[in-house]
Write an enzyme that holds these catalytic residues in place. Structure first.
Site, PDB file in Angstrom:
ATOM      1  N   GLU A   1     138.417  74.990  35.657  1.00 24.86           N
ATOM      2  CA  GLU A   1     139.579  75.863  35.808  1.00 24.86           C
ATOM      3  C   GLU A   1     140.709  75.282  34.966  1.00 24.86           C
ATOM      4  O   GLU A   1     141.017  74.094  35.058  1.00 24.86           O
ATOM      5  CB  GLU A   1     139.982  75.966  37.282  1.00 24.86           C
ATOM      6  N   ARG A   2     141.301  76.168  34.143  1.00 23.73           N
ATOM      7  CA  ARG A   2     142.301  75.715  33.175  1.00 23.73           C
ATOM      8  C   ARG A   2     141.699  74.664  32.236  1.00 23.73           C
ATOM      9  O   ARG A   2     142.360  73.681  31.887  1.00 23.73           O
ATOM     10  CB  ARG A   2     143.552  75.196  33.869  1.00 23.73           C
TER      11      ARG A   2
ATOM     12  N   ASN B   1     140.721  74.410  44.099  1.00 25.62           N
ATOM     13  CA  ASN B   1     140.181  75.657  44.640  1.00 25.62           C
ATOM     14  C   ASN B   1     138.701  75.384  44.900  1.00 25.62           C
ATOM     15  O   ASN B   1     137.881  75.430  43.997  1.00 25.62           O
ATOM     16  CB  ASN B   1     140.348  76.807  43.653  1.00 25.62           C
TER      17      ASN B   1
ATOM     18  N   GLU C   1     147.669  80.526  47.511  1.00 27.39           N
ATOM     19  CA  GLU C   1     146.849  81.337  46.612  1.00 27.39           C
ATOM     20  C   GLU C   1     145.479  81.625  47.196  1.00 27.39           C
ATOM     21  O   GLU C   1     144.467  81.578  46.497  1.00 27.39           O
ATOM     22  CB  GLU C   1     146.721  80.646  45.243  1.00 27.39           C
TER      23      GLU C   1
ATOM     24  N   ARG D   1     148.836  69.197  48.622  1.00 24.25           N
ATOM     25  CA  ARG D   1     149.641  69.800  47.564  1.00 24.25           C
ATOM     26  C   ARG D   1     150.749  70.692  48.125  1.00 24.25           C
ATOM     27  O   ARG D   1     150.542  71.412  49.099  1.00 24.25           O
ATOM     28  CB  ARG D   1     148.765  70.588  46.588  1.00 24.25           C
TER      29      ARG D   1
ATOM     30  N   ARG E   1     160.139  82.694  44.519  1.00 24.13           N
ATOM     31  CA  ARG E   1     159.024  81.752  44.523  1.00 24.13           C
ATOM     32  C   ARG E   1     159.485  80.325  44.255  1.00 24.13           C
ATOM     33  O   ARG E   1     158.905  79.373  44.771  1.00 24.13           O
ATOM     34  CB  ARG E   1     158.010  82.201  43.464  1.00 24.13           C
TER      35      ARG E   1
ATOM     36  N   LYS F   1     154.427  69.551  42.158  1.00 24.31           N
ATOM     37  CA  LYS F   1     154.517  69.857  40.724  1.00 24.31           C
ATOM     38  C   LYS F   1     155.911  69.534  40.193  1.00 24.31           C
ATOM     39  O   LYS F   1     156.891  69.676  40.915  1.00 24.31           O
ATOM     40  CB  LYS F   1     154.220  71.341  40.479  1.00 24.31           C
TER      41      LYS F   1
ATOM     42  N   ASP G   1     155.424  76.646  37.900  1.00 25.27           N
ATOM     43  CA  ASP G   1     154.022  76.337  37.630  1.00 25.27           C
ATOM     44  C   ASP G   1     153.836  75.821  36.205  1.00 25.27           C
ATOM     45  O   ASP G   1     153.284  76.530  35.372  1.00 25.27           O
ATOM     46  CB  ASP G   1     153.174  77.597  37.869  1.00 25.27           C
TER      47      ASP G   1
ATOM     48  N   GLU H   1     153.388  65.605  40.336  1.00 25.20           N
ATOM     49  CA  GLU H   1     152.202  66.188  39.696  1.00 25.20           C
ATOM     50  C   GLU H   1     152.573  66.740  38.326  1.00 25.20           C
ATOM     51  O   GLU H   1     153.440  67.604  38.208  1.00 25.20           O
ATOM     52  CB  GLU H   1     151.612  67.300  40.576  1.00 25.20           C
TER      53      GLU H   1
ATOM     54  N   GLU I   1     147.815  74.330  30.125  1.00 24.65           N
ATOM     55  CA  GLU I   1     147.670  75.706  30.608  1.00 24.65           C
ATOM     56  C   GLU I   1     148.698  76.650  29.988  1.00 24.65           C
ATOM     57  O   GLU I   1     148.346  77.686  29.430  1.00 24.65           O
ATOM     58  CB  GLU I   1     147.791  75.733  32.139  1.00 24.65           C
TER      59      GLU I   1
ATOM     60  N   GLU J   1     158.358  75.414  22.782  1.00 22.62           N
ATOM     61  CA  GLU J   1     159.386  76.104  23.566  1.00 22.62           C
ATOM     62  C   GLU J   1     160.140  77.114  22.698  1.00 22.62           C
ATOM     63  O   GLU J   1     160.466  78.213  23.142  1.00 22.62           O
ATOM     64  CB  GLU J   1     160.364  75.082  24.148  1.00 22.62           C
TER      65      GLU J   1
END
Lengths: 692, 692
Positions: free
Chosen positions: A157-158, A200, A283, A316, A333, A357, A362, A384, A390, A523
């Site tokens: 994942e990622r 996950n 999630e 997390r 969020r 994080k 994210d 983190e 990503e 950026e």
């Protein structure tokens, strides 16, 4: 050491044979017992055999008069250090002879790689006596690898670097030689913990905890030789899905008992097992909320199960409403982690680490530092980071993240930028050292510390990381975990020196020309001024300005014909700004003091708003997007001038990635500029081409 | 007749047992030979057994004095009609006794279902003598079914009704009982050809043409009993992928020979096989372009191979650049089919049918009728419709497409709306009848005709079509193929009468209240004024106004802060408008004459542009989006009042779909309104809630 189930012999990354030339050409003594001392001895034996030096294995304290390098334990009886987490070493140089002395064999290993990194410089210069110790015992990499390929996310994942190095086709690989190479690379940069499966946790991976524990034993044995402990991501629903219980309520005695028995089996099989990583109630992952329990209830129940073994629970904090309604501007969020966790400060057991994080959203190219890091003085918090790119080009774009991480690590919540009014840095908070260890002013410190964690960027790709230059990110992450105060450009120097040994200086200069400002460049051509996202939903690659604008994911920019940005002020917005302590809450609260690079994260402003830079927001958007692409072109020119001086396969891979980066950056430039020209109607004051 | 590999016994759709009450309660004679006469006899025998009537099977011409219904061949020797495509029948009623007489047994079968549709009314009323014949011999359904589930598209491409009725898990189903039920439903509405696999021919499906031909034989045997011929979609690269050749160049003798041999094998196995459907040089499918050949070269080579068997080549005209650059406003996907094919008029062999989508883009809720339909008088053209609701709610939204198809079928290229200046309708052009058969004015007619084709909407769903009301679309497609002049509301009456036999009148009234204007309702709450798309990329469900705006797919709206729409005029735009004959080229060319519903397809106008309706464009957007949702609410109220009067399973399914339709329509309303409020800054003049 070739693995026939692997695609090819991987690139040596920062440990090519030539990196050992200085050590290998000398008379070296290794003294001391322990698994890692054995590893040190093997490394030295191989290097001296290759480069014509001499290797002796002696007892601690034996005479070593003619040695040029001695790697030794401090005491002949190392048994008292069996469970020590001391990884420090003392480096002394006297008349060009070096002694590395450590309390533990782990310290010896880190000392060896310190000497390797220095190369000839280790043996040159004035006499020296230095003690080196990591900033924290907790220097971790998380692998979001799936045992079975996920229908959407694939095997990693990622993952932007091929398949998993651990798993293939639903099983742990029989041949773990690539894992061994990886463990060696990690040890050389100081990583000492690895979580080997996706947070996950799908059905197949769940079984690593029980039926497939034997395979985890095999993986742990590989990492153990390199001083790295293995962790597993576990599903909070495991008592139901694996244990056949009807509940995973953390306050249910049967559930607690299931975890106690499960932990006992795990540590029985792997005595130095690290612990569990948990993504709960986020999630779609299961968690304690289903039973009306808190995150602390959930984490502490697990913590009790692993406590007898000094096990850790990494819990997390990435928890938010992923079924948000875009029409509702009051839900934010960005607030979620703070709102969920800050009230629980002090409620977590001593072996729970809250993994936070770096930013509130994210892993965007630019976010403010998460206020959760400052809000829980009685909680062990791990910072983190995301080594895997990503949202930063997916290892197709050359983006060196060291400067981003360095900036985050050096951020001070209780001082304005550049200030040092006695307040701790983020690195201090994560390591419990420096200003966080003892602050007489507040009296609240002596901060319990969770160290660092990050998502790895490796796969079974020939170059480990897709883009060869993305190796530098993995390297820098390890080095900054060991010492968060390192200069990221100096770290890049180290990486270049090790990875391209013997290359002309021009190669290193070109790498610097490409990477030093590459984070800023990325950026420039993507989402402006901290507003984030604007990526294609799902895979998160390439531009789609409105891609997430009307989705349930809570990541909006609210651009209209007059302006753009998210009002997160206390006065008129979501109040997120007030999650920061002073002086940042006031600084972020006002557009007149908010740093330009975060303006649109905190404020909705008209396109005509004038930045501290003196430009309007709209002209800033145009200028940065044109300049970003120009910089990519310059990067390509700089590299092209030296690309023939390195391994042609590496050169070819870099060229292919640059072609895609330029295409993608151009697409970003044009989509973003067109989007804002269409919306604002304001032409570029320099009259450059913006498609209508 | 239950199939245990199917999910359940499917809903009877428009052929419940009670639909046969009028026939089944009478004294019925069936006379004549042939497979379909046997089918007619079986149907009548079953119905009379159920409803107490009497059934006799006689020879043609035998005395039948007391029969109330006679179904008979016109001649005792039907062998002369073995290859006849005559499907007509003569219906006579004398003193309440009905005789259906046909030249072929196919005509008998259509006559039987004609009587079934009429029910008691068949036997009532004054004496009658009518001849019924289909408007065209070519009434086809295309199935975009994959043998293997496709990783993205699933088992049925654009399938919203479960899995394929033909295939399961990589193989043709052993149990074809569901296919038999389907064939019967199709026969009852007059469909006589079916292509059984996806026009995107993947590796697995390709083998239907060769190794797996035996399975096609089985499927063809099922359809044959219902007067339906089977076609296959084939890949133009088959000589390479299946035949082991190194080329599929249509002018290569080896390639032509491979197709000749392949066709011979197919017709040897299935003597009444229909032919091949080909999507070539489109969206990544292989075709003649790779060899520098034209579409005509490719189609004619295939046509020669199938000509000895009266086989047909359906060659799709859906060809465009799907790698377009959004920055380039001169390329217009809408032009592509005309630009590619119009120069080839007259170049195609007599058994090639050019299959043309109704609009120039891709089955949008509103498009102008494709100018290709008018541009190739010397080419057989099939009008392609889409029964499956790809862009019209995916069988989650109740959308009755009969009115859309009726409007398309009745469109006259050489007359303005409502006019009938002697010019043919689209239906005339597709059938070669009516005004297209002989137009003394132009002298160019006697048009070769390709009939109709459409993408089916069925799957292994309990109700065949996901939304039970989507059955009405399949029904209407068949009926309009037979007679394009039918009133779609009358067709809906038929469907209601058959599907809900014996239900109170209120049920039929409610269905009409729901469906009559449902196409218009869907248009109201989705993309406005013919601009199209604004759907989520990939799956095409739900709103994403900019979803395709910066993609390579060529489907843009060009909305900026001042206005919206695509300039397709000859004077300042892409020139697409000039692909139409007069008077439409002039009508579409000017915003002052262009019909409102297509304004943004042809023109880029300011939001303040005043429509013929008297509203500004922006107010039209707001009004239609509010009204669309209000209409959905009214649909739900209308149905709720009668939902207890029908089968509770059907009622439950409809309720579940309505809940989703209301949610989705509301999301459409709010996203579209917010998007345009943010962009235009113009408030709703009625002050309704538009989120900012």
């Amino acid at each position: 050491m070739t693995g026939d189930t692997q695609r090819s012999v991987p690139h040596p990354a920062w440990l090519p044979d030539d990196a050992f030339a200085a050590v290998g050409s000398r008379r070296v003594v290794v003294a001391g017992d322990g698994v890692l001392a054995g590893t040190v001895a093997e490394e030295v034996a191989a290097a001296t055999a290759r480069f014509g030096g001499a290797f002796s294995r002696l007892e601690v304290g034996d005479g070593v008069s003619d040695a040029e390098l001695v790697l030794t334990l401090a005491h002949s009886d190392s048994s008292s250090h069996d469970h020590s987490t001391d990884e420090s070493f003392r480096f002394t140089r006297e008349a060009g002879a070096v002694v590395v002395q450590a309390e533990t064999d782990a310290g010896m290993l880190h000392g060896l790689f310190h000497v390797v990194r220095l190369g000839e410089a280790a043996f040159e210069g004035p006499d020296a006596d230095e003690t080196h110790a990591p900033a924290t015992d907790l220097r971790m990499l998380d692998h979001w690898d799936n045992v079975d390929a996920h229908p959407v996310m694939g095997q990693v994942e990622r993952g932007y670097s091929g398949g998993s190095i651990f798993y293939d086709n639903g099983f742990v690989r029989a041949d773990l030689s690539r894992v061994e190479r990886y463990a060696r690379l990690l040890a050389a940069v100081g990583i000492n913990r690895v979580a080997i499966n996706n947070v996950n946790v799908h059905a197949r991976e769940a079984h690593l905890l029980t039926d497939d524990l034997g395979d985890v034993v095999r993986i742990a044995a590989v990492f153990r030789r390199w001083g790295i402990r293995v962790h597993l991501s576990v599903s909070f629903a495991s008592p139901i899905t694996l244990g056949g219980l009807t509940t995973s309520d953390p306050l249910d005695p049967g559930v607690a008992h299931w975890w106690v028995r499960t932990a006992a089996r795990v540590w029985d099989a792997i005595p130095d097992f690290g612990g569990f990583v948990v993504k709960a109630d986020s999630e779609g992952q299961p968690g304690p909320f289903a039973y009306g329990r808190t995150h602390a209830d959930g984490a502490n129940m697990l913590a009790a199960a692993v406590e007898p073994y000094d096990g850790l629970i990494h819990w997390r904090a990435f928890v938010y409403d992923h079924r948000q309604d875009w029409r509702d501007r009051s839900t934010d969020r960005a607030r979620a982690a703070f709102d969920h966790f800050q009230p629980l400060d002090g409620a977590f057991s001593a072996n729970v680490i809250l993994q936070v994080k770096y930013g509130p959203l994210d892993f965007q190219v630019r976010e403010p530092v998460s206020p959760v890091l400052a809000a829980m003085p009685r909680t062990q918090i791990a910072l983190e980071l995301q080594v895997t790119q990503e949202y930063t080009g997916q290892q197709k774009h050359a983006v060196y993240l060291g400067p981003q991480w360095s900036q985050i690590l050096g951020f001070r919540f209780w001082d304005l930028a550049g200030g040092d009014g006695g307040s701790p840095t983020v690195a201090d908070l994560a390591t419990g050292r420096g200003k966080a260890a003892a602050d007489p002013g507040t009296g609240t410190w002596h901060k319990p510390a969770g160290g660092f964690a990050a998502v790895s960027n490796v796969g079974d790709d020939e170059f480990w990381t897709g883009h060869p230059f993305a190796q530098a990110n993995l390297y820098a992450y390890g080095r900054l975990c060991w010492d968060p105060t390192l200069d990221p450009e100096a770290v890049l120097d180290e990486w270049v020196g090790l990875t391209f040994p013997g290359a002309p200086d021009a190669v290193g200069q070109a790498v610097h020309a490409v990477l030093d400002r590459s984070w800023e460049t990325y950026e420039q051509y993507t989402a402006p001024l901290g507003v984030g996202f604007m990526v294609r939903p799902g895979h998160h690659y390439g531009p789609d300005v409105d891609g997430y604008e009307y989705t349930p994911w809570g990541t909006y920019h609210f651009a209209d014909r007059d302006g753009i940005g998210v009002d997160r002020t206390a006065r008129t917005g979501t109040g997120y700004a007030s999650q920061y302590p002073s002086p940042w809450r006031e600084t972020y609260e006002s557009p007149s003091t908010c740093p330009d690079e975060l303006l649109l994260f905190f404020h909705h402003v008209p396109y005509s708003h004038v930045l501290h830079s003196g430009k309007t927001v709209i002209q800033h958007v145009y200028d940065t997007h044109f300049e970003g692409v120009e910089r990519v072109e310059a990067m390509i020119r700089a590299w092209s001038a030296v690309s023939k001086l390195v391994d042609p396969r590496l050169s070819e891979r870099v060229a292919e990635r640059f072609a895609e980066q330029l295409r993608s950056a151009t697409e970003w430039r044009d989509q973003v500029n067109t989007y804002f020209l269409r919306k604002s109607g304001v032409p570029d004051e320099r009259g450059r081409t913006i498609y209508r």
